[in-house]
Motif scaffolding. Structure first.
Motif, short mmCIF file in Angstrom:
data_model
loop_
_atom_site.label_atom_id
_atom_site.label_comp_id
_atom_site.label_asym_id
_atom_site.label_seq_id
_atom_site.Cartn_x
_atom_site.Cartn_y
_atom_site.Cartn_z
N GLU A 155 -6.88 11.35 7.94
CA GLU A 155 -5.43 11.03 7.95
C GLU A 155 -4.65 12.17 8.63
O GLU A 155 -3.77 11.92 9.46
CB GLU A 155 -4.97 10.85 6.49
CG GLU A 155 -3.59 10.29 6.32
CD GLU A 155 -3.51 8.77 6.45
OE1 GLU A 155 -4.50 8.08 6.20
OE2 GLU A 155 -2.42 8.30 6.84
N ILE A 156 -4.99 13.42 8.28
CA ILE A 156 -4.28 14.56 8.89
C ILE A 156 -4.55 14.61 10.39
O ILE A 156 -3.63 14.78 11.20
CB ILE A 156 -4.70 15.91 8.24
CG1 ILE A 156 -4.35 15.92 6.75
CG2 ILE A 156 -4.03 17.09 8.93
CD1 ILE A 156 -4.82 17.16 6.01
N LEU B 159 0.07 11.69 1.88
CA LEU B 159 -0.18 11.44 3.31
C LEU B 159 -0.01 9.97 3.63
O LEU B 159 0.66 9.60 4.59
CB LEU B 159 -1.60 11.88 3.68
CG LEU B 159 -1.81 13.35 3.96
CD1 LEU B 159 -3.28 13.68 3.99
CD2 LEU B 159 -1.16 13.74 5.28
N SER B 160 -0.63 9.08 2.78
CA SER B 160 -0.57 7.66 3.15
C SER B 160 0.79 7.04 2.89
O SER B 160 1.10 6.00 3.45
CB SER B 160 -1.69 6.84 2.50
OG SER B 160 -2.27 7.46 1.44
N PRO C 255 0.82 -1.22 0.00
CA PRO C 255 0.00 0.00 0.00
C PRO C 255 0.85 1.26 0.00
O PRO C 255 0.55 2.22 -0.69
CB PRO C 255 -0.81 -0.13 1.29
CG PRO C 255 -0.85 -1.58 1.58
CD PRO C 255 0.45 -2.12 1.08
N LYS C 256 1.98 1.23 0.76
CA LYS C 256 2.86 2.40 0.82
C LYS C 256 3.50 2.66 -0.54
O LYS C 256 3.57 3.78 -1.00
CB LYS C 256 3.95 2.20 1.87
CG LYS C 256 3.52 2.69 3.23
CD LYS C 256 4.70 2.84 4.13
CE LYS C 256 4.26 3.53 5.42
NZ LYS C 256 5.31 3.78 6.32
N SER D 238 2.99 5.79 -2.97
CA SER D 238 4.12 6.56 -3.45
C SER D 238 4.06 6.69 -4.97
O SER D 238 4.32 7.76 -5.53
CB SER D 238 5.38 5.84 -3.01
OG SER D 238 6.48 6.58 -3.34
N MET D 239 3.71 5.58 -5.64
CA MET D 239 3.62 5.62 -7.09
C MET D 239 2.49 6.56 -7.54
O MET D 239 2.66 7.37 -8.44
CB MET D 239 3.37 4.22 -7.62
CG MET D 239 3.60 4.11 -9.09
SD MET D 239 2.86 2.62 -9.73
CE MET D 239 1.19 3.12 -9.93
N ILE D 240 1.36 6.45 -6.84
CA ILE D 240 0.23 7.32 -7.20
C ILE D 240 0.62 8.78 -7.02
O ILE D 240 0.30 9.64 -7.84
CB ILE D 240 -1.03 6.99 -6.36
CG1 ILE D 240 -1.52 5.58 -6.69
CG2 ILE D 240 -2.15 7.98 -6.63
CD1 ILE D 240 -2.64 5.09 -5.82
N ALA D 241 1.38 9.06 -5.93
CA ALA D 241 1.81 10.44 -5.69
C ALA D 241 2.65 10.94 -6.86
O ALA D 241 2.45 12.05 -7.35
CB ALA D 241 2.61 10.53 -4.38
N ASN D 242 3.59 10.10 -7.33
CA ASN D 242 4.44 10.52 -8.45
C ASN D 242 3.64 10.73 -9.72
O ASN D 242 3.81 11.73 -10.42
CB ASN D 242 5.52 9.46 -8.73
CG ASN D 242 6.56 9.47 -7.64
OD1 ASN D 242 6.72 10.46 -6.93
ND2 ASN D 242 7.25 8.36 -7.47
#
Ligand code: ADP
Length: 287
Positions: A260-261, A123-124, A59-60, A64-68
């Motif tokens: 999450e925040i 965030l995730s 999931p992490k 991370s990939m989705i963020a990029n």
């Protein structure tokens, strides 16, 4: 692939030569791109089985990939929105204007989805760094209330702000994250209220030696949320009703970002709602 095609298309595109057919084609292309992207986003809800450590990290990695990817998408997308805005300033016949407005709405909607997705995945993936700086609480609330007021275009809705007189002047924490929590909750209130009141109450919940707990209540007299749906609304990509997205738009990510925040700030969030009468979110945060 689709994106780079769009980007190349944009580079070689002369908007002054746009005719109705081309505009319509471009709009369809936007829509299918947006729908494809949304399908991918909304298709990510399947639970990931935790088998071993490698699986556990997935999931992490995915976040991370989705963020990029979302970050990469944002650049050409900003270009598209910018070009559409330039196009809106040129001479257009009524039909073209209507199509360009539709393109603007579709691409702005896509920008919002990408921004939320980027925020959520940052965030995730744990990449988001929280600040710890001094800030002026009342100024922050005034700015947030001002922004919320600008979102209210309907005169039948009123924003009321109530601040506890014991609130400390200055706090240490992350002011932009606090604004983000409040703007998300207030933005939802504006979206789901047709008439009545939106209120923001800020009060000191408790005061310890080194910590002060502040309680933020965001209440509205809007459509409310059914009892059996309340437990799901903080989950990512979840909306209260099947037709929420069609009627009100949105990605179902806003509240999971807020949750999450709040979690990362070691706070608490709760919701109380009555269908047809209104909703109240209670956020308690230590500073
Ligand atoms: P969205 O982008 O759909 O607004 P959120 O995560 O912010 O996503 O909210 C999830 C769902 O919770 C919304 O789609 C809506 O069904 C419900 N919801 C959130 N806030 C409110 C509110 N103030 N009044 C009624 N329903 C709400």
């Amino acid at each position: 692939m689709h994106l780079s095609k769009l980007e190349n298309g944009l580079d070689n595109y002369s908007f002054s030569e746009l005719n109705t057919k081309e505009a319509s084609k471009l709009k369809k292309s936007f829509e299918s791109f947006k729908n494809g992207l949304e399908a991918k986003v909304f298709g990510l809800t399947a639970p990931v089985a935790v088998v071993d450590e490698k699986e556990h990290n997935k999931p992490k990695e995915r976040a991370s990939m989705i963020a990029n990817v979302s970050h990469e998408i944002r650049t050409p997308l900003n270009g598209i929105v910018g070009f559409i805005e330039l196009l809106q300033e040129t001479e257009l016949d009524p039909k073209q204007r209507q199509l360009v407005q539709a393109m603007h709405a579709a691409s702005s909607n896509l920008t919002n989805i990408i921004n939320e997705l980027l925020e959520f995945s940052k965030l995730s993936s744990g990449h988001e760094v929280f600040e710890n700086v001094p800030f002026h609480l009342k100024n922050l609330i005034t700015e947030v209330a001002f922004l919320c007021d600008t979102l209210i275009t309907d005169k039948k809705v009123k924003l009321v702000v109530d601040l506890d007189e014991n609130l400390p002047e200055n706090l240490m924490g992350d002011p932009s994250k606090l604004s983000q929590i409040l703007l998300n909750l207030l933005g939802n209130a504006v979206k789901f209220v047709e008439k009545g009141k939106i209120s923001l109450e800020v009060a000191v919940k408790s005061n310890e030696k080194k910590k002060v707990y502040i309680q933020f209540l965001v209440a509205d007299t809007g459509i409310g949320i059914a009892n059996d749906k309340l437990q799901y609304i903080f989950d990512s990509y979840k909306q209260a009703e099947d037709d929420t997205r069609i009627k009100y738009g949105g990605s179902g990510l806003g509240l999971s970002i807020v949750k999450e925040i709040v979690d990362r700030m070691a706070g608490l969030i709760a919701v109380k709602s009555t269908l047809g009468a209104g909703t109240t979110f209670k956020v308690t945060l230590p500073f």
